[in-house]
Scaffold this motif. Structure first.
Motif, mmCIF file in Angstrom:
data_model
loop_
_atom_site.group_PDB
_atom_site.id
_atom_site.type_symbol
_atom_site.label_atom_id
_atom_site.label_comp_id
_atom_site.label_asym_id
_atom_site.label_seq_id
_atom_site.Cartn_x
_atom_site.Cartn_y
_atom_site.Cartn_z
ATOM 1 N N HIS A 1 0.827 -1.200 0.000
ATOM 2 C CA HIS A 1 0.000 0.000 0.000
ATOM 3 C C HIS A 1 0.870 1.262 0.000
ATOM 4 O O HIS A 1 0.673 2.162 -0.820
ATOM 5 C CB HIS A 1 -0.906 -0.015 1.247
ATOM 6 C CG HIS A 1 -1.789 1.176 1.392
ATOM 7 N ND1 HIS A 1 -3.115 1.157 1.033
ATOM 8 C CD2 HIS A 1 -1.546 2.434 1.853
ATOM 9 C CE1 HIS A 1 -3.637 2.355 1.264
ATOM 10 N NE2 HIS A 1 -2.705 3.142 1.772
ATOM 11 N N HIS B 1 0.728 3.888 -3.359
ATOM 12 C CA HIS B 1 0.731 5.355 -3.432
ATOM 13 C C HIS B 1 1.739 5.855 -4.467
ATOM 14 O O HIS B 1 1.516 6.883 -5.097
ATOM 15 C CB HIS B 1 1.021 5.959 -2.065
ATOM 16 C CG HIS B 1 -0.176 5.968 -1.161
ATOM 17 N ND1 HIS B 1 -1.364 6.564 -1.530
ATOM 18 C CD2 HIS B 1 -0.388 5.454 0.080
ATOM 19 C CE1 HIS B 1 -2.254 6.430 -0.540
ATOM 20 N NE2 HIS B 1 -1.691 5.754 0.440
ATOM 21 N N MET C 1 -6.428 3.776 -4.941
ATOM 22 C CA MET C 1 -6.077 2.380 -5.198
ATOM 23 C C MET C 1 -7.345 1.553 -5.328
ATOM 24 O O MET C 1 -8.316 1.778 -4.616
ATOM 25 C CB MET C 1 -5.254 1.829 -4.041
ATOM 26 C CG MET C 1 -3.851 2.356 -4.006
ATOM 27 S SD MET C 1 -3.006 1.743 -2.531
ATOM 28 C CE MET C 1 -2.359 3.283 -1.914
ATOM 29 N N CYS D 1 -7.651 4.573 4.052
ATOM 30 C CA CYS D 1 -6.553 5.255 3.363
ATOM 31 C C CYS D 1 -6.907 6.725 3.186
ATOM 32 O O CYS D 1 -7.831 7.067 2.473
ATOM 33 C CB CYS D 1 -6.306 4.609 2.002
ATOM 34 S SG CYS D 1 -5.074 5.510 1.055
HETATM 35 ZN ZN ZN Z 1 -2.932 5.149 1.986
#
Ligand code: ZN
Lengths: 480, 445
Positions: free
Chosen positions: A249, A254, A359, A451
């Motif tokens: 992640h 990112h 994402m 997130c």
């Molecule tokens: Zn994140």
């Protein structure tokens, strides 16, 4: 509901927009939290409203309202256009949108047991029982909670999209904290952020929280008397799949967001060390590394039928055999970067937030090793799992991650438990040292429901297919 | 506006009936934010926001419900879901009951022009920021917000408050460096795009072509933005009475845990503050001394922790904060008498740091936090800035850094910093010169 969306789109066009879309969203969220044997929090949230985007020249405007009437929808469309005009006063390069077929469709994920229909009393009993068990097994503070979301969206655009979606998500987590003389230790299950998916309550049942409550409380207490993670500049490191999900992640997901690469997040979330000119040739990791962004994985938290610009879900290759080959994109960012089509990765957190690059399910494709094989193949190393802390620089290159628990590995065997394990590294150098990759039976679709990105802040739900991995020559045990 | 909102409160409470304890908060307003990057406005949003938050207790069985519709149906759904949920809950032994009617301090941080700001006014300031950068690439945002909050409970407590805020925050970038400028106020008119842009540009130019520095312990001169970042961790994991109750906090009342030059309070009435003078439970805010000349002297309470620890709520309950407990929304660290320039003069061998980035706590009890520097770091030798250095990672106990004997200077540059570490409130702090800071690695590893 489509009528309101279309009224807003028409009003935006009438006010001068060359493109407009509108999304009506009706979302229910239920969250319960228990602490030390008692249900302590129960929140039920319902929000309904509409967000409208308008494009004038190369300037975007977005306006949202919770007032759902035709008149209010028209006002929102006009407001979005007015804001777009202000954007055009400090304008950038000419902006086009990559083409996408204007579909009229509906989509819903599979749900066996509607989480909002499971009786509150039953859900409360589950949480209070597991927190009581953790308390009885040594936790000073035992917490457990679940979240469930039920979202219906109606999307219409000036290009003729008309897409309805119904998405149900849920998941749960628990953790046990123990206080020592000068420190606290914690164990979480199934991970620090729990486990979430686009599934019904069956996901929570499969987690088997009751079957793991005693163990994590006991492990937390054992950590108090465990030795510190040794400080080593170079060691073999095996990372469990939960921590790998976080590693993916933060250091891959990112970094491959096209808005970051283009500098759109430069002042806040940051940019990326990746340079678009090197896509297709840059080595991101070892040959074992294959990463995709795939919003079609059934049950994974980052799955949907269409993103919030009407682009159908599809798998996108991000890293193939260690080479960086793809990005997460939307229609405007893809066009600016010279890509032929959107990656379908644009989503908004709620009706009142602007859709942005998020994402989907960004994760590793599995390899051939089992965790036990990795341990057996390691003479002298460390095994860590369950994320505890994370920090990474604004280019997504230099990271330092801490885990809740670790074990020494000596001569192919799991040895003593160690506490406060941390490791640090530089993205491509670290991924380049990947030499063993977990197999399909270890493949877990971790879901992260928190997130943070954007201004105003948005919370994204992302998925991370992950396996345990072994890395060579990693620095561990960084201390303050 | 306030009469309309109180009227909705009355309707919600009437629907809840007389058999329950109920409290309702209604928030309405407009939040607008204009973002720019690569020197143009790329995202520009406004939200006509409305939020209704209801908490009910049925004989100590507590549940909450949140909605955004205030028509008859919306209120009916809000109340019904809360009451149905409460009926299924066990009795909460920690339920502290509702706040009794008391008036809140007559504090109003409000500016009509900011509440009604047009997108063009935000764009104007961004235009000035971009021009001040003289061709350097820029990115950032300008926001304006105005919200009115009404509170009512079944004990008869009724409160209305309102606040505005405006923030201009951005960076200018050379090919090798970033520099930032920040400004926040109750009034958009106070934000000078040219001044903030010039500051960012100066920092970017002066930190260009930075060289590496060997990690290790150095003195630091931290800007107000860094200090406010630290305050967030001290508040969340330290002064928060919930953390004390659970044994996770360092805070021990009456002990000299900080340097004598440190005084810290939560104070909504401070002239630089933004925010409303009561909390999510309808408790009026008052000035709470947290550190008095280095001595830990108070904690932050909501009604639950106040009941548990035999104290009074300080008016710091946060809606939806759940197990986190109470948080201060208006921390003010007392300023000193030394200008930031003169603070530099007192540094023997240290680093001047503009911003912190991605700070995460490793151990709440010892306040060990790791993070990175950002937007300009310079090496200072014998009181003079000698050169820019590349960003560094640190792993440092914030408590130890502010501990007795460790604060060498407190700046006179008291600054309101928009965007608190945990998203609650906006805090005020000066620059600080600290004796030692543990830089554990370069940005390259
Ligand atoms: Zn994140």
């Amino acid at each position: 509901m489509f009528d309101y969306a279309e009224a807003a789109v028409e009003a935006a066009l009438a006010a001068g927009a060359r493109y407009a879309d509108a999304r009506v969203m009706d979302r229910r969220h239920e969250a319960m939290g228990a602490r030390n044997g008692e249900v302590e929090e129960l929140t039920q949230e319902a929000s309904v409203g509409m967000g409208v985007r308008a494009l004038i020249g190369s300037g975007w405007g977005f306006f949202s309202t919770s007032d759902l009437t035709t008149a209010s929808a028209r006002r929102a469309g006009a407001q979005a256009a007015a804001i777009a005009s202000a954007s055009a006063s400090v304008s950038g390069p000419a902006l086009e949108l990559t083409p996408v077929e204007a579909r009229q469709d509906t989509w819903a994920n599979d749900v066996r047991e509607d989480p909002l229909s499971v009786p509150l009393a039953e859900k409360g009993d589950l949480l209070s029982n597991v927190t009581r068990t953790m308390k009885e097994h040594g936790a000073d503070v035992a917490l457990a909670g679940y979240d469930a979301w039920d979202t219906t969206k109606w999307f219409a655009s000036s290009e003729g999209h008309r897409i309805g979606q119904h998405i149900v998500e849920c998941g749960a987590q628990m953790n046990a904290t123990v206080n020592g003389e000068r420190e606290t230790q914690r164990r979480s299950y199934p991970g620090i952020r729990g486990q979430y998916g686009t599934r019904g309550w069956e996901l929570v049942r499969e987690l088997d929280l009751p079957g793991n409550a005693a163990r994590i409380a006991e492990e937390a207490r054992q950590l108090l008397s465990a030795p510190e993670c040794p400080s080593r500049d170079v060691t073999d490191l095996i990372i469990g799949s939960e921590q790998m999900a976080l590693q993916i992640h933060e250091s891959v997901g990112h970094a491959v967001e096209l808005d970051r690469i283009l500098g759109w997040e430069a002042a806040f979330a940051g940019t990326s060390w990746l340079d678009l000119g090197r896509i297709g040739s840059l080595r991101f990791g070892s040959d074992l590394m294959n990463v995709t962004a795939d919003a079609t994985l059934p049950g994974a938290l980052g799955s949907f039928g269409y993103d919030d610009e009407g682009t159908p879900a599809h798998p996108v290759d991000i890293v193939r055999d260690g080479i960086w080959v793809g990005v997460l994109s939307g229609r405007d960012s893809a066009a600016l970067a010279g890509l032929r089509s959107s990656g379908g990765a644009v989503r908004a957190d709620g009706y009142n937030r602007l859709p942005m690059v998020r994402m989907t399910n960004v994760g590793l494709l599995p390899g051939t090793s089992s965790l036990e094989e990795m341990i057996a193949a390691t003479d002298d190393g460390i095994l860590m799992d369950t994320n505890r802390s994370w920090s990474i620089d604004d280019k997504r290159l230099n990271f330092q991650f801490g885990c809740e628990i670790g074990w020494e590995i000596k001569n192919g065997k799991r040895g003593r438990m160690i506490k406060n394990p941390t490791y640090t590294g530089i993205g491509p150098r670290f991924w380049g040292s990947l030499d063993m990759l977990g197999n399909e039976s270890e493949w877990t679709f971790w879901g992260t429901p928190n997130c943070g990105k954007g201004q105003p802040g948005q919370i994204g739900h992302t998925g991370h297919p992950s396996v345990p991995c072994r890395f060579r020559g990693v620095r561990v045990g960084v201390r303050g | 506006m306030s009469d309309q909102l109180l009227d909705i409160c009355e309707r919600v409470l009437a629907r809840a009936g007389t058999n329950v304890e109920a409290e309702v908060t209604i928030t309405v307003g407009t939040d607008a934010l204009t973002r720019f990057a690569t020197s143009f406005i790329h995202q520009n949003v406004a939200d006509a926001a409305r939020r209704t938050h209801l908490r009910v207790a049925l004989d100590g069985r507590v549940a909450e419900s949140v909605g955004n519709q205030t028509d008859g149906d919306g209120i009916e759904r809000l109340v019904r879901s809360a009451i149905e949920a409460a009926a299924l809950r066990p009795i909460d032994p920690g339920w502290p009951g509702l706040a009794a009617p008391t008036s809140a301090p007559s504090v109003e941080h409000w500016d009509d022009a900011t509440a009604q700001a047009e997108p063009a006014e935000r764009a104007e300031r961004i235009g000035a920021f971009v021009r001040a950068a003289g061709g350097l690439e820029t990115a950032g945002f300008c926001s304006t917000a105005g919200e009115t909050v009404a509170f009512g409970n079944t004990l008869g407590q009724r409160l209305v408050g309102r606040t505005t805020s405006a923030i201009l925050d951005g960076i200018a970038r050379t090919t090798t460096s970033d520099g930032s400028g920040h400004a926040a106020s109750v009034r958009l008119a106070d934000l000078d795009g040219d001044a903030v842009g010039s500051e960012a540009t100066r920092r970017a130019r002066e930190s260009a072509e930075a060289g590496d520095l060997e990690p290790g312990r150095y003195e630091v001169l931290l800007s107000p933005s860094c200090v406010v970042n630290m305050l967030g961790f001290l508040a969340m994991h330290g002064f928060n009475a919930r953390a004390v109750e659970e044994g996770r906090s360092f805070a021990r009342i009456g002990e000299a845990q900080f340097d004598p030059s440190i005084s810290l309070a939560d104070d909504v009435a401070h002239p630089m503050a933004v925010g409303i003078p009561f909390d999510a439970e309808g408790t009026p805010k008052r000035r709470v001394e947290l550190v008095k000349q280095g001595i830990t002297s108070g904690l932050i309470h909501d009604r639950r922790t106040a009941k548990a620890l035999g104290a009074e709520s300080t008016g710091n309950a946060v809606s939806g904060a759940g197990p986190w407990g109470a948080l201060p929304a208006n921390l003010v660290m007392e300023g000193g008498s030394v200008s930031p320039e003169d603070l530099v003069g007192g540094v023997e061998l240290g680093l001047l740091v503009t911003d912190f980035w991605y700070t995460r706590i490793l151990d709440p009890r010892t306040q060990v936090v790791t993070g990175l520097t950002r937007n300009g770091v310079w090496l200072v030798e014998d009181g003079r800035i000698v050169r820019p250095v590349t960003n560094l990672r640190f792993t440092q106990s914030f408590l130890e850094a502010l501990g007795p004997g460790n604060v060498r200077g407190v700046g006179s540059d008291l600054t309101l910093v928009g965007g608190a570490t945990f998203g609650v409130g906006a805090h005020v702090a000066p620059s600080l010169h600290l004796a030692s800071w543990n830089f554990t690695g370069g940005a390259k590893g």
